[in-house]
Each structure stands twice: as C-alpha cells, then as structure tokens.
Motif scaffolding. Structure first.
Motif, PDB file in Angstrom:
ATOM      1  N   LEU A  23     -10.115  -7.284   2.049  1.00  0.00           N
ATOM      2  CA  LEU A  23     -10.004  -7.124   3.496  1.00  0.00           C
ATOM      3  C   LEU A  23      -8.567  -7.450   3.864  1.00  0.00           C
ATOM      4  CD1 LEU A  23     -13.233  -9.047   4.565  1.00  0.00           C
ATOM      5  CD2 LEU A  23     -12.966  -6.575   4.272  1.00  0.00           C
ATOM      6  N   VAL A  24      -7.970  -6.622   4.714  1.00  0.00           N
ATOM      7  CA  VAL A  24      -6.566  -6.783   5.068  1.00  0.00           C
ATOM      8  C   VAL A  24      -6.420  -6.896   6.583  1.00  0.00           C
ATOM      9  CG1 VAL A  24      -4.250  -5.766   4.886  1.00  0.00           C
ATOM     10  CG2 VAL A  24      -5.908  -5.420   3.046  1.00  0.00           C
ATOM     11  N   GLU A  25      -5.612  -7.855   6.997  1.00  0.00           N
ATOM     12  CA  GLU A  25      -5.238  -8.105   8.376  1.00  0.00           C
ATOM     13  C   GLU A  25      -6.463  -8.202   9.285  1.00  0.00           C
ATOM     14  OE1 GLU A  25      -2.207  -5.059   8.786  1.00  0.00           O
ATOM     15  OE2 GLU A  25      -0.668  -6.474   8.127  1.00  0.00           O
ATOM     16  N   ASP A  26      -6.608  -7.311  10.284  1.00  0.00           N
ATOM     17  CA  ASP A  26      -7.674  -7.496  11.277  1.00  0.00           C
ATOM     18  C   ASP A  26      -9.085  -7.343  10.711  1.00  0.00           C
ATOM     19  OD1 ASP A  26      -7.458  -4.741  11.019  1.00  0.00           O
ATOM     20  OD2 ASP A  26      -7.546  -4.342  13.179  1.00  0.00           O
ATOM     21  N   GLU A  27      -9.224  -6.817   9.501  1.00  0.00           N
ATOM     22  CA  GLU A  27     -10.551  -6.791   8.865  1.00  0.00           C
ATOM     23  C   GLU A  27     -11.041  -8.221   8.614  1.00  0.00           C
ATOM     24  OE1 GLU A  27     -10.301  -2.607   6.364  1.00  0.00           O
ATOM     25  OE2 GLU A  27      -9.539  -4.429   5.429  1.00  0.00           O
ATOM     26  N   CYS A  28     -10.102  -9.161   8.439  1.00  0.00           N
ATOM     27  CA  CYS A  28     -10.449 -10.567   8.201  1.00  0.00           C
ATOM     28  C   CYS A  28     -10.967 -11.252   9.467  1.00  0.00           C
ATOM     29  CB  CYS A  28      -9.244 -11.339   7.656  1.00  0.00           C
ATOM     30  SG  CYS A  28      -8.689 -10.789   6.030  1.00  0.00           S
ATOM     31  N   PHE A  46       3.989 -10.837  -4.568  1.00  0.00           N
ATOM     32  CA  PHE A  46       2.663 -10.504  -4.049  1.00  0.00           C
ATOM     33  C   PHE A  46       2.548  -9.014  -3.761  1.00  0.00           C
ATOM     34  CE2 PHE A  46       3.124 -15.010  -2.953  1.00  0.00           C
ATOM     35  CZ  PHE A  46       1.948 -15.501  -3.498  1.00  0.00           C
ATOM     36  N   ARG A  47       3.598  -8.449  -3.199  1.00  0.00           N
ATOM     37  CA  ARG A  47       3.585  -7.014  -2.903  1.00  0.00           C
ATOM     38  C   ARG A  47       3.663  -6.181  -4.182  1.00  0.00           C
ATOM     39  NH1 ARG A  47       4.412  -5.609   2.483  1.00  0.00           N
ATOM     40  NH2 ARG A  47       5.078  -7.292   3.837  1.00  0.00           N
ATOM     41  N   LYS A  48       4.527  -6.591  -5.127  1.00  0.00           N
ATOM     42  CA  LYS A  48       4.733  -5.808  -6.347  1.00  0.00           C
ATOM     43  C   LYS A  48       3.578  -5.941  -7.335  1.00  0.00           C
ATOM     44  CE  LYS A  48       8.754  -4.953  -8.020  1.00  0.00           C
ATOM     45  NZ  LYS A  48      10.070  -4.988  -8.624  1.00  0.00           N
ATOM     46  N   LYS A  49       3.119  -7.171  -7.574  1.00  0.00           N
ATOM     47  CA  LYS A  49       2.130  -7.391  -8.632  1.00  0.00           C
ATOM     48  C   LYS A  49       0.688  -7.277  -8.150  1.00  0.00           C
ATOM     49  CE  LYS A  49       5.278 -10.076 -11.443  1.00  0.00           C
ATOM     50  NZ  LYS A  49       5.567 -11.339 -12.092  1.00  0.00           N
ATOM     51  N   TYR A 106      10.632 -14.053   3.108  1.00  0.00           N
ATOM     52  CA  TYR A 106      10.178 -13.719   1.754  1.00  0.00           C
ATOM     53  C   TYR A 106       9.052 -12.693   1.811  1.00  0.00           C
ATOM     54  CZ  TYR A 106       8.035 -14.011  -2.828  1.00  0.00           C
ATOM     55  OH  TYR A 106       7.502 -13.690  -4.045  1.00  0.00           O
ATOM     56  N   TRP A 107       8.083 -12.908   2.692  1.00  0.00           N
ATOM     57  CA  TRP A 107       6.944 -11.995   2.782  1.00  0.00           C
ATOM     58  C   TRP A 107       7.400 -10.587   3.132  1.00  0.00           C
ATOM     59  CZ3 TRP A 107       2.614 -10.655   1.061  1.00  0.00           C
ATOM     60  CH2 TRP A 107       1.911  -9.624   1.685  1.00  0.00           C
ATOM     61  N   LYS A 108       8.356 -10.450   4.034  1.00  0.00           N
ATOM     62  CA  LYS A 108       8.813  -9.129   4.486  1.00  0.00           C
ATOM     63  C   LYS A 108       9.606  -8.384   3.418  1.00  0.00           C
ATOM     64  CE  LYS A 108       7.150  -9.180   8.676  1.00  0.00           C
ATOM     65  NZ  LYS A 108       6.125  -8.229   9.088  1.00  0.00           N
ATOM     66  N   THR A 159      -0.415  -5.583   1.081  1.00  0.00           N
ATOM     67  CA  THR A 159       0.317  -4.854   2.120  1.00  0.00           C
ATOM     68  C   THR A 159       0.417  -5.643   3.410  1.00  0.00           C
ATOM     69  OG1 THR A 159      -1.710  -3.752   2.829  1.00  0.00           O
ATOM     70  CG2 THR A 159      -0.345  -2.602   1.196  1.00  0.00           C
ATOM     71  N   GLY A 160      -0.363  -6.698   3.547  1.00  0.00           N
ATOM     72  CA  GLY A 160      -0.335  -7.494   4.765  1.00  0.00           C
ATOM     73  C   GLY A 160      -0.994  -8.834   4.561  1.00  0.00           C
TER      74      GLY A 160
END
Length: 125
Positions: free
Chosen positions: A107-112, A86-89, A78-80, A93-94
């Motif tokens: 914050l996205v991905e490795d920023e977390c 989540f991606r549309k609204k 579902y995520w992919k 992006t990750g």
C-alpha cells in the motif's frame, strides 16, 4: 495477540533485520516513514503522520509468527533523491508505504489511510 515490532532507520538496518527475521521463519511486514524529528517526535512527512495510527490500529490483525518493521527512510532531502537505496533496491515510490516483504503486496501513500486495505494486507495471502 501482541505485535512483534522492530524499529530501524536506514536501508542497511532494514535489510539486516529482514534477513534475521526471515531466517527465524517470520513473515515480514514493513512500514516506511519519513524520519521523525527527535524533539517533536513527528515525521517530516504529513501523510506518514496521518497513516501511522491507522496502520498501528490494524497490527492486531497480523498473522502469528510475523513481525512488523517500522523503518525510517531518512530526511526529506535523502528521500527525494531518486538514487536512494529504498527507491533503487525496493522500488519504493512514496512514503508512507506498507508492504509484505518478498511479495508484490503493498500500500502506498493514501492507500495507508484506509483501515480496510491495511487489514487486508495483514490477513490475506
């Protein structure tokens, strides 16, 4: 300070919870993670597993009258899907993604993985 946390699964629950919390005048911070396996308790997303304890360690820095929403975004398939809600609204992006709802701050991905960035998100306007 004790953290006010709400756990939700899926976009509809997330959206409803955000609206309820905003009506109460609360600032909403949301952490998006891949679904957790009921047996192991671990997410299918290895980056989410790595980021979660870092994010949780900084929850004590959340401002008063705010809420932390832990949102499971669904299974990997579902995520992919580029058309998931989540991606549309929310334009995610990750995963993991940590954001201050209603603002461009996120914050996205490795920023977390960086506690100083997580703390900054919780403490700066």
């Amino acid at each position: 300070m004790s953290c006010n946390e709400v756990s939700v699964r899926g976009y509809a629950e997330f959206e409803q919870t955000c609206l309820e919390q905003q009506r109460r005048g609360r600032t909403v911070f949301a952490y998006f993670s891949g679904d957790k396996d009921p047996a192991s308790g671990a997410s299918w997303c290895p980056d989410c597993v790595k980021a979660e304890p870092i994010v949780r360690a900084e929850l004590l820095n959340m401002p008063e009258a705010s809420v932390f929403i832990y949102c499971q975004v669904g299974n990997r398939t579902y995520w992919k899907d580029p058309n998931n809600e989540f991606r549309k609204k929310l334009k995610l992006t990750g995963v993991p993604t940590l954001l201050k709802y209603g603002t461009p701050q996120k914050l996205v991905e490795d920023e977390c993985f960086k506690s100083d960035l997580v703390r900054m998100l919780f403490t700066e306007d």
